[in-house]
Scaffold this motif. Sequence first.
Motif, short mmCIF file in Angstrom:
data_model
loop_
_atom_site.label_atom_id
_atom_site.label_comp_id
_atom_site.label_asym_id
_atom_site.label_seq_id
_atom_site.Cartn_x
_atom_site.Cartn_y
_atom_site.Cartn_z
N GLN A 152 0.82 -1.20 0.00
CA GLN A 152 0.00 0.00 0.00
C GLN A 152 0.86 1.26 0.00
O GLN A 152 0.59 2.22 -0.72
N ARG A 153 1.95 1.26 0.77
CA ARG A 153 2.81 2.44 0.86
C ARG A 153 3.48 2.73 -0.48
O ARG A 153 3.65 3.89 -0.87
N SER A 205 19.03 13.08 -12.42
CA SER A 205 17.84 12.96 -11.57
C SER A 205 18.07 13.77 -10.30
O SER A 205 19.18 13.80 -9.76
N ASP A 206 17.02 14.43 -9.82
CA ASP A 206 17.19 15.24 -8.60
C ASP A 206 16.48 14.66 -7.39
O ASP A 206 16.53 15.24 -6.31
N THR A 207 15.81 13.51 -7.55
CA THR A 207 15.18 12.85 -6.40
C THR A 207 15.41 11.35 -6.52
O THR A 207 14.84 10.70 -7.41
N ASP A 208 16.27 10.82 -5.64
CA ASP A 208 16.67 9.41 -5.72
C ASP A 208 16.57 8.77 -4.34
O ASP A 208 16.95 9.40 -3.34
N VAL A 209 16.09 7.54 -4.29
CA VAL A 209 15.91 6.86 -3.01
C VAL A 209 16.30 5.39 -3.12
O VAL A 209 16.24 4.80 -4.19
N MET A 226 17.35 0.56 -6.18
CA MET A 226 17.47 2.01 -6.28
C MET A 226 16.51 2.59 -7.31
O MET A 226 16.23 1.96 -8.33
N SER A 227 16.01 3.81 -7.03
CA SER A 227 14.98 4.38 -7.89
C SER A 227 15.17 5.89 -8.03
O SER A 227 15.38 6.60 -7.05
N SER A 228 15.10 6.36 -9.28
CA SER A 228 15.12 7.80 -9.56
C SER A 228 13.67 8.27 -9.65
O SER A 228 13.03 8.18 -10.70
N LEU A 274 8.88 0.95 2.26
CA LEU A 274 9.63 2.01 2.91
C LEU A 274 10.10 3.01 1.87
O LEU A 274 11.08 2.76 1.15
N VAL A 275 9.41 4.12 1.76
CA VAL A 275 9.73 5.15 0.78
C VAL A 275 9.79 6.50 1.51
O VAL A 275 8.78 6.96 2.02
N PRO A 276 10.97 7.12 1.59
CA PRO A 276 11.05 8.43 2.25
C PRO A 276 10.12 9.44 1.59
O PRO A 276 9.98 9.47 0.36
N ASP A 277 9.48 10.26 2.40
CA ASP A 277 8.58 11.28 1.87
C ASP A 277 9.36 12.31 1.06
O ASP A 277 10.49 12.66 1.39
#
Length: 296
Positions: A83-84, A133-137, A161-163, A254-257
Amino acid sequence: MLIVRFLSAGGDHPLVGVRDDDTDTVTELPVAAVGELLALPLTDLRALCLNNTTGTRHRAADVRLLPPVDRRTEVWAAGVTYQRSREARITESENAADVYDLVYDAPRPELFFKSAAWRVTGDGECVAIRPDSDTDVPEPELGLVVNAGAEIVGYTVVNDMSSRSIEGVNPLYLPQAKIYLGGCAVGPGIRPAWEVPDARDLPIELEIHRAGELAWSGATSTSLLRRGFDELVEHLFRAEVFPDGAVLATGTALVPDLPFTLADGDRVAITVGGVGRLTSTVVSGKDAVVKLLENR
């Protein structure tokens, strides 16, 4: 017991063995590659690991662990399985949020190729963020280790890893957001399936450290996974063959906001209870990863 791929002290070619934490030793297996193990039926693989009494032993402290994938083994991944994850993908998407909502409830899961074995980095090595990319987690995930016969023979830890900024523009950019050099880490080894009583109830923890301080952390459980493991594996094998097996990452919760993003020098630690702990240092761009792979 942990099935590991490693370099011995002074060695120049990878070996495969079993690490025994009780004795702090690694015992070589009579195979040339992990892919050779994953070509075996589960019963044969188990017998080989449990009856390994003649292999050369090494002190665990003296070996260098390598990613537990090689030869033709591929890493694949499932998406929008928690769900997250659905919520995060909808939030980041600029133009097509509904596609993530639809796939979460659809009979067919989202599956995508992640990495060939030779591109994968391992425990204590690096992962990369794309310079465009400017947002990577990081995405901490339980990995199913599947043999050529589509049997789940073990489990490992995967950093998918994801951009987010690239995929968020258009879902068709997912291959660029997910598949790049330094975008996949696996390790530290393979926990055999017979040592994990219930893989559907494992804790997962993520920590991101920056300049010696904890920058982000979170915890979840595989019990929140919507899809069944057998379901994901069945879909993976419907139109594919994997002669040297595959690792299938099962998605993340688990995905940082936003607007959190990884930075060069960050330290990422992913722990899956009963399976292992995978650590990585973040680098910017592919040059450091190229150098790592050339010197491995």
